[in-house]
Design an enzyme around this catalytic site. Structure first.
Site, PDB file in Angstrom:
ATOM      1  N   HIS A 106       6.298   4.864  40.260  1.00 20.37           N
ATOM      2  CA  HIS A 106       7.461   4.226  39.626  1.00 20.37           C
ATOM      3  C   HIS A 106       8.219   3.309  40.571  1.00 20.37           C
ATOM      4  CE1 HIS A 106       7.025   6.408  35.910  1.00 20.37           C
ATOM      5  NE2 HIS A 106       6.978   7.558  36.556  1.00 20.37           N
ATOM      6  N   ARG A 110       3.041   9.032  46.753  1.00 17.24           N
ATOM      7  CA  ARG A 110       2.638   9.303  45.375  1.00 17.24           C
ATOM      8  C   ARG A 110       1.912   8.066  44.884  1.00 17.24           C
ATOM      9  NH1 ARG A 110       6.223  11.074  40.162  1.00 17.24           N
ATOM     10  NH2 ARG A 110       7.331   9.092  40.511  1.00 17.24           N
ATOM     11  N   GLU A 113       3.201  18.062  34.883  1.00 16.11           N
ATOM     12  CA  GLU A 113       4.415  17.529  34.236  1.00 16.11           C
ATOM     13  C   GLU A 113       4.219  17.321  32.736  1.00 16.11           C
ATOM     14  OE1 GLU A 113       5.508  13.833  36.212  1.00 16.11           O
ATOM     15  OE2 GLU A 113       3.432  13.255  36.505  1.00 16.11           O
ATOM     16  N   ASP A 141       9.467  14.354  33.401  1.00 14.91           N
ATOM     17  CA  ASP A 141       8.403  14.280  32.391  1.00 14.91           C
ATOM     18  C   ASP A 141       8.188  15.634  31.733  1.00 14.91           C
ATOM     19  OD1 ASP A 141       7.453  11.579  32.144  1.00 14.91           O
ATOM     20  OD2 ASP A 141       6.779  11.730  34.210  1.00 14.91           O
TER      21      ASP A 141
HETATM   22  C1  3PY Z   1       9.228  13.469  37.047  1.00 17.77           C
HETATM   23  O1  3PY Z   1      10.305  14.069  37.186  1.00 17.77           O
HETATM   24  O2  3PY Z   1       8.592  13.399  35.983  1.00 17.77           O
HETATM   25  C2  3PY Z   1       8.654  12.804  38.191  1.00 17.77           C
HETATM   26  O3  3PY Z   1       7.526  12.374  38.135  1.00 17.77           O
HETATM   27  C3  3PY Z   1       9.501  12.615  39.417  1.00 17.77           C
HETATM   28  O4  3PY Z   1       9.534  11.257  39.756  1.00 17.77           O
HETATM   29 MG    MG Z   2       6.778  12.123  36.227  1.00 20.37          MG
END
Ligand code: 3PY
Ligand code: MG
Length: 256
Positions: free
Chosen positions: A47, A72, A151, A177
């Site tokens: 991101h 990441r 996530e 997420d």
């Molecule tokens: C999330 O919280 O989904 C993440 O990927 C953190 O950036």
């Molecule tokens: Mg995420």
């Protein structure tokens, strides 16, 4: 730093490892944050707006401050995971690992044979570690940590299979997420009761498997709560949020 101690040793012995999380597109930002009291510095290419070259340039700057560099990678970009290991990162976080094939492919790009299929060419890592090619090859799989991000509901449902992949060293939770998934797409609340319950369950299962636990925290206060819950790695996001918070505090103080 790759060695003395390695990042996996730091995760085992000096937890929680508290990392800064950077996305602004310039190596001077992680270089600057590495000089603060963070234990490690992570660069977010999913991101954040760091490009490949800026991320590669950041790695020796973070290492020069004696800190492990983490990246990441973008979703599914496992080839870049190997390239960042070649340049000397201590850990890679792979987002949206939602199938067992994703987990296996990620591990394959992260680890040399016999565990994985990583290809040889670790020029930056050898320079940073001072290890000879053969020593680096023999030690590399244990010098770095691979974190599969959990996530989504899909990932939660195959957590034990992900944990069973040798070459996946740990699980990293994306609470935002996860909150979207668990609410059925109704909203984003990374500290919701549903997320807290899932975090406790994931923590218990990952620890029982003897693997590392990592998580993203949107503030220092939340990072403290997550560290007290027992996560091995807590990343405080982000550089731009810290910049905005600092700007708002300065303006607040100036204007009363
Ligand atoms: C999330 O919280 O989904 C993440 O990927 C953190 O950036
Ligand atoms: Mg995420």
């Amino acid at each position: 730093m790759l060695t003395d101690p390695s990042f996996p040793d730091r995760l085992r012995d000096s937890k929680p490892v508290i990392a800064a999380w950077c996305g602004l597109p310039d190596p001077s930002v992680p270089a600057l944050l590495a000089r603060e009291a963070f234990d490690a510095v992570a660069i977010d290419m999913q991101h954040g707006s760091m490009d490949f070259a800026a991320t590669i340039q950041s790695i020796p700057l973070i290492a020069a401050a004696g800190k492990p560099a983490l990246v990441r990678v973008p979703v599914g970009d496992f080839a870049s995971a190997s390239r960042f290991l070649d340049a000397g990162v201590s850990g890679v976080i792979a987002p949206m690992i939602n199938t067992i094939e994703d987990a296996r492919r990620f591990a394959a790009f992260m680890k040399f044979p016999p565990i994985g299929e990583r290809s040889w060419g670790a020029y930056g890592a050898m320079s940073l570690s001072g290890l000879s090619p053969d020593d680096y090859f023999k030690k590399a799989n244990g010098l770095t940590a691979s974190f599969a991000m959990v996530e989504t509901r899909e990932a939660l449902s195959i957590l034990d299979d992900i944990l069973g992949v040798s070459g996946v060293d740990g699980v990293f939770i994306g609470p935002a997420d996860l909150s979207i998934a668990l609410s059925g797409g109704k909203g984003v609340d990374p500290a919701s009761a549903e997320v807290e319950k899932a975090l406790d369950d994931v923590l218990r299962r990952v620890k029982a498997a003897g693997k590392f636990t990592g998580i993203y925290a949107p503030s220092g206060a939340r990072a403290g709560e997550l560290a007290r819950k027992g996560f091995d790695l807590v990343c405080i996001g982000s550089d731009s949020s810290m910049l905005r918070a600092g700007a708002q505090a300065s303006l607040g103080a100036a204007r009363g």
